[in-house]
Scaffold this active site. Structure first.
Site, PDB file in Angstrom:
ATOM      1  N   GLU A 133     -13.478  -4.256   0.357  1.00 49.95           N
ATOM      2  CA  GLU A 133     -13.469  -2.960  -0.342  1.00 49.95           C
ATOM      3  C   GLU A 133     -12.072  -2.327  -0.315  1.00 49.95           C
ATOM      4  O   GLU A 133     -11.646  -1.723  -1.292  1.00 49.95           O
ATOM      5  CB  GLU A 133     -14.514  -2.007   0.251  1.00 49.95           C
ATOM      6  CG  GLU A 133     -15.967  -2.500   0.134  1.00 49.95           C
ATOM      7  CD  GLU A 133     -16.382  -2.942  -1.272  1.00 49.95           C
ATOM      8  OE1 GLU A 133     -15.782  -2.482  -2.270  1.00 49.95           O
ATOM      9  OE2 GLU A 133     -17.303  -3.777  -1.363  1.00 49.95           O
ATOM     10  N   HIS A 136     -10.026  -3.718  -3.095  1.00 51.75           N
ATOM     11  CA  HIS A 136     -10.237  -3.033  -4.381  1.00 51.75           C
ATOM     12  C   HIS A 136      -9.402  -1.758  -4.464  1.00 51.75           C
ATOM     13  O   HIS A 136      -8.801  -1.469  -5.500  1.00 51.75           O
ATOM     14  CB  HIS A 136     -11.709  -2.675  -4.570  1.00 51.75           C
ATOM     15  CG  HIS A 136     -12.590  -3.835  -4.919  1.00 51.75           C
ATOM     16  ND1 HIS A 136     -12.241  -4.782  -5.851  1.00 51.75           N
ATOM     17  CD2 HIS A 136     -13.812  -4.198  -4.459  1.00 51.75           C
ATOM     18  CE1 HIS A 136     -13.218  -5.683  -5.947  1.00 51.75           C
ATOM     19  NE2 HIS A 136     -14.179  -5.364  -5.113  1.00 51.75           N
ATOM     20  N   HIS A 142     -12.041  -9.123  -8.276  1.00 53.65           N
ATOM     21  CA  HIS A 142     -12.737 -10.236  -7.634  1.00 53.65           C
ATOM     22  C   HIS A 142     -12.013 -11.555  -7.885  1.00 53.65           C
ATOM     23  O   HIS A 142     -11.359 -11.734  -8.897  1.00 53.65           O
ATOM     24  CB  HIS A 142     -14.191 -10.304  -8.110  1.00 53.65           C
ATOM     25  CG  HIS A 142     -15.034  -9.259  -7.455  1.00 53.65           C
ATOM     26  ND1 HIS A 142     -16.178  -8.753  -8.010  1.00 53.65           N
ATOM     27  CD2 HIS A 142     -14.878  -8.617  -6.266  1.00 53.65           C
ATOM     28  CE1 HIS A 142     -16.691  -7.848  -7.193  1.00 53.65           C
ATOM     29  NE2 HIS A 142     -15.924  -7.739  -6.137  1.00 53.65           N
ATOM     30  N   CYS A 143     -12.155 -12.453  -6.912  1.00 45.90           N
ATOM     31  CA  CYS A 143     -11.417 -13.713  -6.904  1.00 45.90           C
ATOM     32  C   CYS A 143     -12.409 -14.861  -6.849  1.00 45.90           C
ATOM     33  O   CYS A 143     -13.469 -14.747  -6.241  1.00 45.90           O
ATOM     34  CB  CYS A 143     -10.515 -13.712  -5.659  1.00 45.90           C
ATOM     35  SG  CYS A 143      -9.552 -15.208  -5.455  1.00 45.90           S
ATOM     36  N   CYS A 167      -6.631 -14.996  -0.195  1.00 42.02           N
ATOM     37  CA  CYS A 167      -6.015 -16.251  -0.624  1.00 42.02           C
ATOM     38  C   CYS A 167      -4.551 -15.954  -0.990  1.00 42.02           C
ATOM     39  O   CYS A 167      -4.146 -14.790  -1.078  1.00 42.02           O
ATOM     40  CB  CYS A 167      -6.769 -16.849  -1.814  1.00 42.02           C
ATOM     41  SG  CYS A 167      -6.546 -15.941  -3.351  1.00 42.02           S
ATOM     42  N   CYS A 170      -4.152 -13.581  -4.085  1.00 37.20           N
ATOM     43  CA  CYS A 170      -4.504 -12.179  -3.819  1.00 37.20           C
ATOM     44  C   CYS A 170      -3.477 -11.528  -2.886  1.00 37.20           C
ATOM     45  O   CYS A 170      -3.117 -10.370  -3.049  1.00 37.20           O
ATOM     46  CB  CYS A 170      -5.906 -12.067  -3.226  1.00 37.20           C
ATOM     47  SG  CYS A 170      -7.210 -12.385  -4.435  1.00 37.20           S
TER      48      CYS A 170
HETATM   49 ZN   LIG Z   1     -15.996  -6.312  -4.758  1.00 37.80          ZN
HETATM   50 ZN   LIG Z   2      -8.203 -14.395  -3.744  1.00 42.52          ZN
END
Ligand SMILES: [Zn+2]
Ligand SMILES: [Zn+2]
Length: 178
Positions: A133, A136, A142-143, A167, A170
């Site tokens: 969260e 975000h 989302h990944c 990852c 991200c």
């Molecule tokens: Zn989420």
């Molecule tokens: Zn990711």
């Protein structure tokens, strides 16, 4: 850039030791200071008697208005069952690029699924969802990378399959938004 900070606010009975451990994990992942506070709220205002759950959207608004003004990324930690109107339940929710989010341990407890109580597992799950969260709020979406913490978790199995870390993709994006 301003020094960023994360604030975790507990609503309901959480052990202080546990909260401090969570804060340490989150701080290690984001590399910015994490503070923990006890929050006070009349949760009955957020209760939907027909669903017997608490309104996640209203709780996020509450956290945003009560705690969001100082620009800290603030996540409310709950024990109660949360929902948003379009979903049966939510584990957590946050405002994309905002300052507020919520996570509940309710759906993360093994006992809910007829399994043995497991405090270590519960801790791991809770930390992952808090990191998710917060991700975000820092502008991550989302990944699809299997182990990435930004993978969406609809079911408890999804939470267990991912790690409490971003990852490479991200992590890079996180570095660019901060
Ligand atoms: Zn989420
Ligand atoms: Zn990711």
């Amino acid at each position: 850039m301003d020094k960023q900070q994360i604030l975790l606010i507990s609503f309901g009975q959480f052990e202080q030791d546990l909260l401090q451990q969570i804060a340490a994990e989150v701080q290690a992942v984001f590399g910015i200071p994490v503070e923990v506070e006890s929050g006070y709220a009349d949760l009955s205002k957020f209760y939907d008697p027909a669903r017997r759950q608490y309104d996640g959207n209203l709780l996020i608004q509450f956290i945003h208005s009560e705690y969001g003004a100082d620009h800290r990324k603030t996540i409310g930690l709950f024990r109660v069952d949360l929902f948003i109107p379009i979903l049966t339940y939510i584990i957590g929710q946050a405002i994309y690029k905002g300052n507020a989010g919520v996570v509940s341990v309710f759906r993360l407890k093994s006992e809910l699924y007829g399994l043995k109580k497991d405090d270590d597992l519960l801790f791991d799950r809770f930390v992952k969802e808090i990191i998710h969260e917060l991700g975000h709020t820092f502008g991550l979406t989302h990944c699809i990378s299997p182990a990435c913490v930004m993978r969406p978790s609809t079911y408890i199995e999804d939470v267990d399959q991912k790690e409490a870390a971003f990852c490479a993709k991200c992590r890079k994006k996180l570095g660019e938004t901060r």
